[in-house]
Design an enzyme around this catalytic site. Structure first.
Site, mmCIF file in Angstrom:
data_model
loop_
_atom_site.group_PDB
_atom_site.id
_atom_site.type_symbol
_atom_site.label_atom_id
_atom_site.label_comp_id
_atom_site.label_asym_id
_atom_site.label_seq_id
_atom_site.Cartn_x
_atom_site.Cartn_y
_atom_site.Cartn_z
ATOM 1 N N ASP A 226 -65.248 12.277 -43.333
ATOM 2 C CA ASP A 226 -65.188 11.445 -42.129
ATOM 3 C C ASP A 226 -65.158 9.976 -42.535
ATOM 4 O O ASP A 226 -66.188 9.307 -42.597
ATOM 5 C CB ASP A 226 -66.338 11.744 -41.167
ATOM 6 C CG ASP A 226 -66.140 13.040 -40.409
ATOM 7 O OD1 ASP A 226 -65.122 13.709 -40.637
ATOM 8 O OD2 ASP A 226 -67.003 13.374 -39.578
ATOM 9 N N HIS A 365 -68.332 18.906 -46.259
ATOM 10 C CA HIS A 365 -68.678 18.063 -45.125
ATOM 11 C C HIS A 365 -69.793 18.632 -44.247
ATOM 12 O O HIS A 365 -70.832 17.997 -44.064
ATOM 13 C CB HIS A 365 -67.439 17.794 -44.275
ATOM 14 C CG HIS A 365 -67.674 16.855 -43.135
ATOM 15 N ND1 HIS A 365 -68.092 15.549 -43.313
ATOM 16 C CD2 HIS A 365 -67.572 17.030 -41.786
ATOM 17 C CE1 HIS A 365 -68.226 14.960 -42.136
ATOM 18 N NE2 HIS A 365 -67.919 15.837 -41.193
ATOM 19 N N HIS A 375 -74.368 20.118 -34.117
ATOM 20 C CA HIS A 375 -73.650 20.934 -35.105
ATOM 21 C C HIS A 375 -74.510 22.078 -35.636
ATOM 22 O O HIS A 375 -74.340 22.529 -36.775
ATOM 23 C CB HIS A 375 -73.150 20.062 -36.258
ATOM 24 C CG HIS A 375 -72.310 18.902 -35.821
ATOM 25 N ND1 HIS A 375 -71.143 19.058 -35.112
ATOM 26 C CD2 HIS A 375 -72.484 17.553 -35.981
ATOM 27 C CE1 HIS A 375 -70.622 17.859 -34.861
ATOM 28 N NE2 HIS A 375 -71.413 16.943 -35.365
ATOM 29 N N HIS A 402 -71.545 15.063 -41.718
ATOM 30 C CA HIS A 402 -71.279 15.676 -40.414
ATOM 31 C C HIS A 402 -72.359 15.395 -39.374
ATOM 32 O O HIS A 402 -72.058 14.917 -38.283
ATOM 33 C CB HIS A 402 -71.064 17.171 -40.580
ATOM 34 C CG HIS A 402 -70.338 17.816 -39.441
ATOM 35 N ND1 HIS A 402 -69.253 17.240 -38.813
ATOM 36 C CD2 HIS A 402 -70.532 19.011 -38.815
ATOM 37 C CE1 HIS A 402 -68.806 18.043 -37.862
ATOM 38 N NE2 HIS A 402 -69.584 19.122 -37.829
#
Length: 555
Positions: A226, A365, A375, A402
């Protein structure tokens, strides 16, 4: 899911590789507190760095994001390509927002000149130039064609040497300013300092991350995905409403604003033009186009040296970085047994020489272990397919992003504390534009619901009731050593074959100070071989894999 469980059980019955016991110690050598520790978020904080927002992206008019004078190189970066190799990257020309064009490759006007003394460049590396297109076919979309993206590789560099360089082209004779970097010492020299970041973006908060990491003088940077967050924008350059916590009136098709990649490249130049980095893609790098193309910007701008480790994909690769062997994986491409990625990982781990690279690190990630509500269990299918393999080969540390917060685990395997398992470091706290993840799954009333599928970028979903038959723990899980919802960065100092110093620093502090600090001590003599076992395909992983010495039952 059963095929993953069956494979996990069979694998432990066939592999007999030595595993590593990991101890976490205080910097003075004493034992760490064995109890999980939480620094809760200050919910009374209503500042711009509060929970609903880190900080907004730096405005496009900011001087740090402005393009170079026409024709001159910009977005200078270094990628680690080996102990004596580096990949130089830079950009020239301008991008366009129109109907798009075919990606093309050239070989002219892409040159790096470099040498061991400032202003004296006795060597040259000739590179290639590429362009890529980000295209959508729906009404109103602005398709993007990149500027010229240059890539040149220098091989045969001397170890432990500072090199000075300028990038440009022979045709128009337009060159960048001089930059410099230092190659790693030969072999497994100590100490080695690694910079660890993820989920960075281009906010005022993330600019603090880059500046403070540069102050720490890492020798190589690991980025766990990211990078630019260009897919938080419509092709017109307007933020998606959901980023601002606004429900859009109608569904908006996936799209990106690719000029934000160019702005990101300019913002990080002061850091990555001097320090080589390695990366793994996050979900924000997928950037699916109408024709199904994925990862176009990421793989064109920052191509990994995947071929050197026998990988046919830029999405997974491995490297020897001094005394460290690091494998970069992804859950955003097929990973189950029999897939190209899984087969490659088995070959790679089997090839590691722990005498030459005693430290073994895995980076990807999405974390397997997170106690935050955001998540939650999102990458559990990936864990079921891969964790046993990492455990059997004695991986010491697992690095993730993440989740936009910080968390460090105790050595863990299959959701239980296991001194022969790796420590997981969740470092998605780089400062991006999306909200800080400050809610824990064990907070009363905040255990996430069990979905029948995951998000669009990770649709496979494998929920488990691992906490005494419950989906969420009633308190901070026993495997979680330290957690704090705050932005920051980390460093890892590899001190010798058996000791490494890990430090995490939060951006909220006025000065760069250590907020969490432990020493990891490898004890490869303590775990020995995993005993052979029978096989069973119809029992859960928690039952099928009884943990060995040092294990602590999950609370």
């Amino acid at each position: 899911m059963l095929r993953c469980l069956a494979f996990a059980w069979i694998l432990l019955g066939t592999l007999t590789d030595a595993r590593t016991l990991i101890e976490t110690l205080r910097p003075d050598g004493g034992p760490v507190d064995p109890q999980p520790h939480t620094v809760p978020y200050d919910w009374s904080d209503t500042s711009k760095s509060g929970v609903m927002r880190g900080t907004m992206d730096i405005d496009a008019s900011d001087p740090r994001l402005q393009p170079a004078e026409e024709g001159f190189p910009e977005q200078i970066s270094l990628m680690y390509y080996g102990s004596t190799s580096v990949r130089f990257g830079w950009v020239t020309g301008t991008s366009s927002l129109s109907t798009g064009a075919e990606s093309k490759e050239y070989r002219a006007s892409s040159v790096v000149k470099y040498g061991k003394s400032s202003g004296k460049y006795r060597h040259r590396a000739i590179g290639v130039v590429k362009r890529y297109t980000q295209a959508y076919n729906y009404e109103g979309a602005q398709n993007y064609t990149s500027p010229h993206i240059h890539s040149a590789i220098a091989n045969g560099l001397d170890p432990g040497t500072r090199y000075y360089y300028r990038v440009g082209g022979l045709g128009r004779n337009l060159w960048s300013e001089e930059y410099s970097f230092e190659t790693l010492p030969a072999g497994k020299s100590y100490p080695l300092r690694l910079g660890l970041i993820a989920d960075t973006g281009q906010t005022y908060n993330s600019s603090t991350t880059y500046e403070r990491l540069k102050e720490d003088r890492p020798q190589v940077i690991f980025h766990m995905g990211d990078l630019s967050y260009s897919d938080d924008y419509l092709t017109t350059g307007t933020l998606f409403p959901w980023v601002l916590n606004v429900t859009p009136p109608v569904w908006t098709p996936p799209q990106t604003y690719q000029p934000r990649w160019d702005m990101w490249g300019r913002l990080v130049t002061p850091l990555v033009s001097h320090v080589p980095f390695l990366a793994t893609p996050g979900n924000h790098e997928i950037e699916v186009q109408t024709d199904g193309t994925k990862f176009a910007s990421y793989t064109t701008r920052f191509p990994a040296n995947s071929e050197a480790s026998g990988s046919a994909s830029p999405l997974w690769h491995s490297h020897d970085v001094g005394p460290v062997h690091v494998v970069f994986l992804t859950s955003y491409a097929p990973y189950d047994e029999g897939t190209e990625q899984h087969d490659w990982l088995k070959r790679d781990l089997a090839s590691v020489d722990r005498q030459r690279t005693p430290w073994l690190i895995a980076a990807f990630h999405a974390p397997w272990y997170t106690s935050y509500a955001a998540h939650y269990y999102e990458a559990n299918c990936h864990r079921l397919a891969t964790e046993v393999l990492l455990y059997s080969y004695g991986v010491d540390l697992v690095l993730n992003g993440h989740v936009h917060a910080y968390e460090r685990s105790f050595p863990v395997f299959d959701f239980k504390r296991d001194d022969c398992g790796p420590v997981h470091l969740s470092l998605g706290d780089g400062g991006n534009i999306e909200k800080l993840n400050a809610v824990f799954a064990d907070t009363p009333g905040h255990c996430p619901p069990i979905f029948d599928h995951g998000p669009s970028y990770q649709p496979e979903f494998c929920p488990q009731n691992v906490y005494n038959g419950s989906y969420c723990s009633l308190m901070q899980p026993a495997w979680s050593a330290f957690r704090e919802p705050s932005f920051g960065h980390a460093t890892l100092d590899i001190l010798n074959d058996t000791h490494a110093l890990f430090q995490w620093k939060r951006n909220a502090d006025p000065l760069s100070v250590v907020a969490d600090e432990v020493v990891f001590r490898r004890r490869p003599d303590k775990c020995g071989m995993r005993p052979r076992a029978g096989s069973s395909a119809d029992i859960g992983l928690s039952q099928a894999l009884p943990v060995g010495g040092g294990a602590i039952a999950q609370a």
